[in-house]
Enzyme design. Structure first.
Site, PDB file in Angstrom:
ATOM      1  N   THR A 244       2.721 -11.203  -1.288  1.00  0.00           N
ATOM      2  CA  THR A 244       2.670 -12.358  -2.173  1.00  0.00           C
ATOM      3  C   THR A 244       3.011 -11.977  -3.604  1.00  0.00           C
ATOM      4  OG1 THR A 244       0.328 -11.987  -2.673  1.00  0.00           O
ATOM      5  CG2 THR A 244       0.813 -13.397  -0.804  1.00  0.00           C
TER       6      THR A 244
ATOM      7  N   THR B 223       2.409  -8.699  -6.037  1.00  0.00           N
ATOM      8  CA  THR B 223       2.359  -7.576  -5.101  1.00  0.00           C
ATOM      9  C   THR B 223       3.718  -7.346  -4.474  1.00  0.00           C
ATOM     10  OG1 THR B 223       0.065  -8.156  -4.601  1.00  0.00           O
ATOM     11  CG2 THR B 223       1.145  -6.608  -3.117  1.00  0.00           C
TER      12      THR B 223
ATOM     13  N   ILE C  32     -10.101 -17.389  -3.641  1.00  0.00           N
ATOM     14  CA  ILE C  32     -10.359 -18.180  -2.441  1.00  0.00           C
ATOM     15  C   ILE C  32      -9.567 -17.637  -1.254  1.00  0.00           C
ATOM     16  CG2 ILE C  32     -10.256 -20.471  -1.378  1.00  0.00           C
ATOM     17  CD1 ILE C  32     -12.303 -20.184  -3.642  1.00  0.00           C
TER      18      ILE C  32
ATOM     19  N   LYS D 214     -13.266 -10.146  10.946  1.00  0.00           N
ATOM     20  CA  LYS D 214     -13.784 -10.734  12.177  1.00  0.00           C
ATOM     21  C   LYS D 214     -12.968 -10.281  13.380  1.00  0.00           C
ATOM     22  CE  LYS D 214     -14.793 -15.119  14.484  1.00  0.00           C
ATOM     23  NZ  LYS D 214     -14.964 -16.578  14.351  1.00  0.00           N
TER      24      LYS D 214
ATOM     25  N   HIS E 164     -44.646  13.247 -13.823  1.00  0.00           N
ATOM     26  CA  HIS E 164     -45.017  12.274 -12.793  1.00  0.00           C
ATOM     27  C   HIS E 164     -45.097  10.854 -13.360  1.00  0.00           C
ATOM     28  CE1 HIS E 164     -45.465  15.393  -9.852  1.00  0.00           C
ATOM     29  NE2 HIS E 164     -46.399  16.015 -10.554  1.00  0.00           N
TER      30      HIS E 164
ATOM     31  N   ARG F  79     -51.997  -7.607 -22.731  1.00  0.00           N
ATOM     32  CA  ARG F  79     -52.380  -6.575 -21.771  1.00  0.00           C
ATOM     33  C   ARG F  79     -51.147  -5.788 -21.345  1.00  0.00           C
ATOM     34  NH1 ARG F  79     -54.919  -8.477 -16.192  1.00  0.00           N
ATOM     35  NH2 ARG F  79     -52.719  -8.582 -15.635  1.00  0.00           N
TER      36      ARG F  79
END
Length: 614
Positions: free
Chosen positions: A118, A121, A212, A223, A366, A610
């Site tokens: 495409t 590319t 997309i 898949k 520690h 606190r």
């Protein structure tokens, strides 16, 4: 309605028959005066395809009327390419990041693959001498909608998703003139880089950078990985070509690994989009209904907290962590590989030292700071931090909030323990925001194993996450510093300015000590601390024992209120000469604490904040 008919001759028919109906937005047939341009098409289905010199446009009229029933028939000659074979090897390449593209394209072409590509590319491949078939030659449609639609077409996705072992799948491809793809190489629009750039990005530009078509192709190929090799990372190009040369033993395992990587790539991408959109819409809401955190493996570790536990180190790739500093982004300049416990201790040391404005040294063991000191001259701060608890400091992590220069590096390398004046101090890690060239050279000479880290200060306002069995706890980070709060005098005695500064320093230290936490400090130096005890009295006694005689006139800070005062922590502190106490207040026995301090002439400050740390 739409009717499709195929004749037995060499002419295909596409019949459009609008049905008479009352519709809200009726469609009218428009006959355009100009002919729409479409690219020449390599492959035409043997069932239906409009001839490309003919086009249909749909116009919308928003005044409700009845559509007229009529039938229009368009005939298209069957192209010679309609029976497209499935034996040809094809690779589909569509890349935003074109790193090593020439290597990949030439490698695939050398193996006999037809390259389909495409836009940019395709141009890059052609410039590298690779013969390319443009995607629009397969889809018979040009790139459209400003590039939003390029590959979303049956001629592309049919070729990716068709199962080679299913006869009816292959027959469907043959019927429609669609060829299979054997390799799909895709990476996505740089959404992450765009929305996290220092220059920022508008909402509209962010939306346009959401890919997309790319994720659709990646997911389709992943898949169907049994038949299609999917690659999303340029680091896998060489392995792909090796596999195609027959150099991998277990083909299905290789395919599954690439498929896993593909789905993970898309998942991370989607998590960035989700995080960004939430920030655009949620306002001040800190906690989204669901969170996906993309973690990237940085290194495997020798073991976890203990040698029998396997472990690994991951970097958080959330947008909120971009350029946000912290140990995860630190650069290791020297030394042995970091361990699981090294990361925890280094994180604690760096978070603590980064809180101080003046030149400061923090030593951690520690995850608890055992020595903290601030001075105009950082070498003095280092000596005082070691002196606070030299036994604990040995083998600890030492952190600075200023550059380590030649003089400081020499002091770190040669300093002897205050316990005997002979033993050279040993450290696991040194952390600083930067090092001079000579300072780094000297530190490297101290030990081959000494880990030297260069880190960036952690940004405020981060979400703090902690795992519990079966879930996660999320909270805002504890970013308060003394300048953010009020130290309210509740005793009869008002502290002097120096005593108030001591209380503020002790309060800033105690927020980094594990609860129950007590810190005793004076002149911007921690004298003693007690941490992690199940009762506050014991933590106070440990801190007092470490401070010794220096506790007289010093400040004491507690991470939480004192539940008891008489014959408990408050009275013992007063009896040992503490000059000022800073605590949150809020106990039902606050009156006892005030009365006790008044009896001994000690200043008592309530912060209403606190600092529990579990």
């Amino acid at each position: 309605m739409l009717e499709f008919a195929t004749s037995s001759t060499t002419t295909n028919t596409f019949r459009v028959t609008p049905t008479t109906a009352n519709i809200t937005h009726p469609v009218h047939r428009c006959i355009p005066s100009a002919v729409h341009h479409r690219p020449s098409c390599l492959y035409q289905p043997s069932s239906i395809l409009l001839q490309h010199k003919c086009s249909i446009s749909l116009c919308y009229n928003f005044n409700p009327i009845k559509a007229m029933a009529e039938t229009e028939t368009f005939r298209t000659p069957v192209d010679d390419h309609q029976s497209f074979g499935h034996g040809k090897k094809q690779a589909l390449i569509s890349l935003s990041d074109k790193k090593d593209l020439a290597f990949l394209g030439n490698g695939l072409q050398g193996l006999g693959y037809t390259i389909v590509s495409t836009g940019g590319t395709a141009s890059a491949l052609e410039n590298a001498g690779v013969t390319v078939t443009k995607v629009e030659q397969l889809t018979c449609f040009p790139e459209m909608l400003d590039g939003r639609v390029k590959t979303l077409h049956p001629n592309i996705h049919g070729g990716i998703l068709a199962r080679r072992d299913q006869r009816h799948h292959m027959e469907a491809l043959t019927e429609h003139g669609i060829s299979t793809f054997d390799v799909v190489v895709v990476n996505l629009y740089p959404f992450y880089d765009k929305v996290s750039s220092a220059n920022g990005i508008t909402f509209e530009d962010g939306i346009e950078n959401i890919d997309i078509g790319g994720p659709a192709m990646i997911r389709a190929a992943a898949k169907n990985h049994k038949d299609v090799l999917v690659v999303v990372d340029s680091e896998d190009y060489a392995a792909l070509l090796d596999f195609l040369h027959g150099k991998h033993g277990d083909g299905q395992q290789f395919r599954r690994k690439l498929a896993w990587k593909a789905f993970q790539h898309v998942a991370s991408y989607d998590s960035a989009v989700s995080e960004w959109l939430w920030k655009q819409t949620a306002g001040e809401e800190k906690f989204p209904p669901s969170i996906t955190i993309p973690l990237s493996l940085k290194s495997s570790l020798r073991y976890g907290e203990n040698p029998h536990q396997k472990a690994a180190y991951y970097v958080d790739k959330s947008l909120s962590e971009v350029n946000a500093g912290g140990i995860a982004t630190a650069i290791q300049l020297h030394g042995k590989e970091m361990s699981y416990n090294n990361y925890l201790d280094a994180d604690a040391a760096w978070n603590c030292v980064s809180e101080f404005k003046n030149p400061t040294c923090v030593i951690v063991k520690h995850t608890n700071p055992c020595g903290v000191a601030s001075r105009d001259v950082v070498i003095e701060a280092y000596r005082l931090a070691v002196k606070a608890d030299p036994v604990s400091a040995f083998g600890g992590i030492v952190a600075f909030n200023v550059e380590v220069d030649e003089d400081l590096a020499k002091e770190i390398r040669e300093f002897r323990s205050p316990t005997d004046g002979e033993t050279r101090m040993f450290y696991e890690i040194v952390i600083a925001p930067k090092y001079s060239k000579k300072g780094l050279e000297i530190l490297r000479g101290k030990s081959k194993t000494l880990r030297i880290l260069e880190a960036i200060k952690n940004e405020k306002g981060k979400l703090s996450l902690r795992q519990v069995g079966g879930g996660w706890l999320a909270q805002e980070s504890d970013d308060l510093i003394p300048q953010d709060i009020q130290f309210n005098v509740v005793s009869e005695k008002t502290p002097q300015a120096s005593e108030l500064r001591d209380a503020e320093f002790a309060w800033l230290c105690v927020k980094h000590v594990k609860s129950n936490a007590i810190v005793i400090a004076k002149n911007n130096c921690m004298l003693g601390m007690g941490s992690g005890q199940p009762n506050r009295l014991e933590s106070m006694r440990i801190a007092m024992r470490k401070a010794g005689d220096e506790a007289k006139g010093a400040a004491m800070a507690s991470d939480a209120f004192f539940p008891f005062a008489w014959r408990d922590a408050v009275e013992e502190a007063c009896e040992n000469g503490i000059g000022v106490i800073a605590e949150p207040g809020g106990s039902i026995r606050d009156g006892d604490a005030i009365a006790c301090c008044n009896k001994y002439g000690v200043s008592l400050l309530f912060t209403k904040v606190r600092h529990f740390r579990h």
